[in-house]
Design an enzyme around this catalytic site. Structure first.
Site, PDB file in Angstrom:
ATOM      1  N   GLU A 145       0.780  -1.211  -0.137  1.00  0.00           N
ATOM      2  CA  GLU A 145       0.124   0.062   0.022  1.00  0.00           C
ATOM      3  C   GLU A 145       0.799   1.198   0.086  1.00  0.00           C
ATOM      4  OE1 GLU A 145      -1.512   1.692   3.458  1.00  0.00           O
ATOM      5  OE2 GLU A 145      -1.327  -0.176   4.609  1.00  0.00           O
ATOM      6  N   LYS A 171      -5.843  10.641   0.429  1.00  0.00           N
ATOM      7  CA  LYS A 171      -5.871   9.432   0.991  1.00  0.00           C
ATOM      8  C   LYS A 171      -7.166   8.740   0.361  1.00  0.00           C
ATOM      9  CE  LYS A 171      -6.170   6.917   5.337  1.00  0.00           C
ATOM     10  NZ  LYS A 171      -6.525   6.945   6.929  1.00  0.00           N
ATOM     11  N   VAL A 190      -5.725   0.346   2.465  1.00  0.00           N
ATOM     12  CA  VAL A 190      -5.874  -1.464   2.287  1.00  0.00           C
ATOM     13  C   VAL A 190      -6.950  -1.701   1.446  1.00  0.00           C
ATOM     14  CG1 VAL A 190      -6.357  -3.467   3.562  1.00  0.00           C
ATOM     15  CG2 VAL A 190      -4.650  -1.659   4.589  1.00  0.00           C
ATOM     16  N   SER A 206     -14.244   0.561   9.290  1.00  0.00           N
ATOM     17  CA  SER A 206     -13.379   0.868   8.115  1.00  0.00           C
ATOM     18  C   SER A 206     -13.872   0.047   7.110  1.00  0.00           C
ATOM     19  CB  SER A 206     -11.903   0.109   8.460  1.00  0.00           C
ATOM     20  OG  SER A 206     -11.193   0.227   7.233  1.00  0.00           O
ATOM     21  N   ALA A 207     -13.639   0.579   5.726  1.00  0.00           N
ATOM     22  CA  ALA A 207     -14.030   0.019   4.438  1.00  0.00           C
ATOM     23  C   ALA A 207     -13.179  -1.371   3.985  1.00  0.00           C
ATOM     24  CB  ALA A 207     -13.955   0.820   3.283  1.00  0.00           C
ATOM     25  N   LYS A 239      -4.814  -2.545  14.461  1.00  0.00           N
ATOM     26  CA  LYS A 239      -4.300  -1.530  15.432  1.00  0.00           C
ATOM     27  C   LYS A 239      -5.214  -1.731  16.881  1.00  0.00           C
ATOM     28  CE  LYS A 239      -2.779   1.357  11.650  1.00  0.00           C
ATOM     29  NZ  LYS A 239      -3.177   0.494  10.759  1.00  0.00           N
TER      30      LYS A 239
END
Length: 307
Positions: free
Chosen positions: A31, A91, A111, A145-146, A164
């Protein structure tokens, strides 16, 4: 008007990545958000070279992913890596890819976006640091998160160090189960927590060799699943962040976010910066160590899959 690339149906692969895919060699996607938004300069540019070298050292070809001049690219040359690490890139998650391409913009891929572009190019393995997940308080904020939805519909192996510790790890694992995404622990029975080797949650399955991962992935795909697979490897023991320091920084960081009203995609960069500043750079060293280890493992898996 910005230049708009006319052919955006599939990513553009670099010559070495295209040759590797055509020749049936192992390729590992990397990434670019880590480089553009996760690491400070000049460490980010040095890390880009180090990660690509780690993949090559284990017999695979690295393919760092980004959108440059409105073109999705899988595999970057030195000048393109300079641009990614030079600042000013947006981003990009999956939802943002069409916007960036349509407007001819530059963006670093998360990601989710990296997985989508890599899979579209024919890359089966992707190495990153930590997977995104369900944020604390998501019952009220709906902040999820996607990455999780992308993994549910993107056939790729993601090598990471768990998620995380700023996230709701239990809820994240539940969503992965709901979405039928297999989660494997590499030489561990505990699901990693990024800076920490043990998040306090078990992994559903354990594997100890890259060949086992390759066999599982072939079976998973052969049975018709279109979902990805999470291969979770703990940070090397010598590089794990001290537990007391980690817990203090996490508590301080969460309080700081609440005080400043930071939400959404700004949460992770803000917390990573707090960890970096509060640990005197120790968290950065941990981050680099775990990403490099994941790149090495991903290369080994990619080579096994290419056999």
């Amino acid at each position: 008007m910005p230049h708009v690339h006319e052919s955006v149906r599939s990513p553009v692969t670099s010559p070495d990545v295209a040759a590797a895919l055509a020749g049936g060699r192992g390729v590992v996607a990397l990434e670019s958000t880590l480089l553009a938004h996760g690491l400070p300069a000049p460490q980010n540019r040095a890390a880009a070279d180090e990660l690509e070298a780690a993949v090559r050292a284990h017999g695979a070809v690295p393919a760092t992913v980004a959108v440059l001049d409105g073109v999705p690219r899988v595999g970057l040359d030195g000048a393109e890596l300079d641009r990614v690490c030079g600042g000013g890139l947006d981003k990009l998650s999956v939802r943002d890819l069409g916007v960036a391409v349509g407007l001819g913009g530059d963006g670093a891929t998360t990601v989710a976006a990296t997985a989508a572009l890599a899979q579209a190019a024919g890359v089966q393995v992707f190495a990153t640091g930590g997977l995104g997940g369900v944020h604390r308080g998501a019952r009220d904020s709906w902040d999820i998160s996607a990455d999780l939805a992308a993994l549910a519909g993107t056939a790729i192996v993601v090598v990471c160090s768990g998620v995380k510790s700023i996230l709701d790890i239990a809820a994240t694992l539940e969503v992965l189960e709901t979405e039928s995404v297999p989660v494997l622990g590499y030489r561990t029975d505990a699901f990693p927590g990024f800076y920490r080797r043990d998040s306090g949650h078990p992994v559903p399955w354990r594997v100890d060799e890259p060949a086992q991962v390759a066999a599982i992935w072939r079976a998973h795909r052969g049975l018709g699943s279109g979902a990805g697979l999470v291969l979770a490897q703990p940070v090397p023991a010598a590089d794990e962040l001290d537990g007391a320091l980690h817990d203090r920084l996490l508590a301080e960081g969460l309080a700081l976010l609440a005080e400043r009203g930071v939400t959404g995609k700004d949460v992770t960069p803000a917390l990573l910066e707090h960890f970096h500043a509060g640990s005197g750079g120790a968290s950065l060293a941990t981050n680099l160590a775990l990403v490099k280890a994941n790149a090495e493992l991903a290369a080994q898996v990619a080579v096994e899959l290419a056999r």
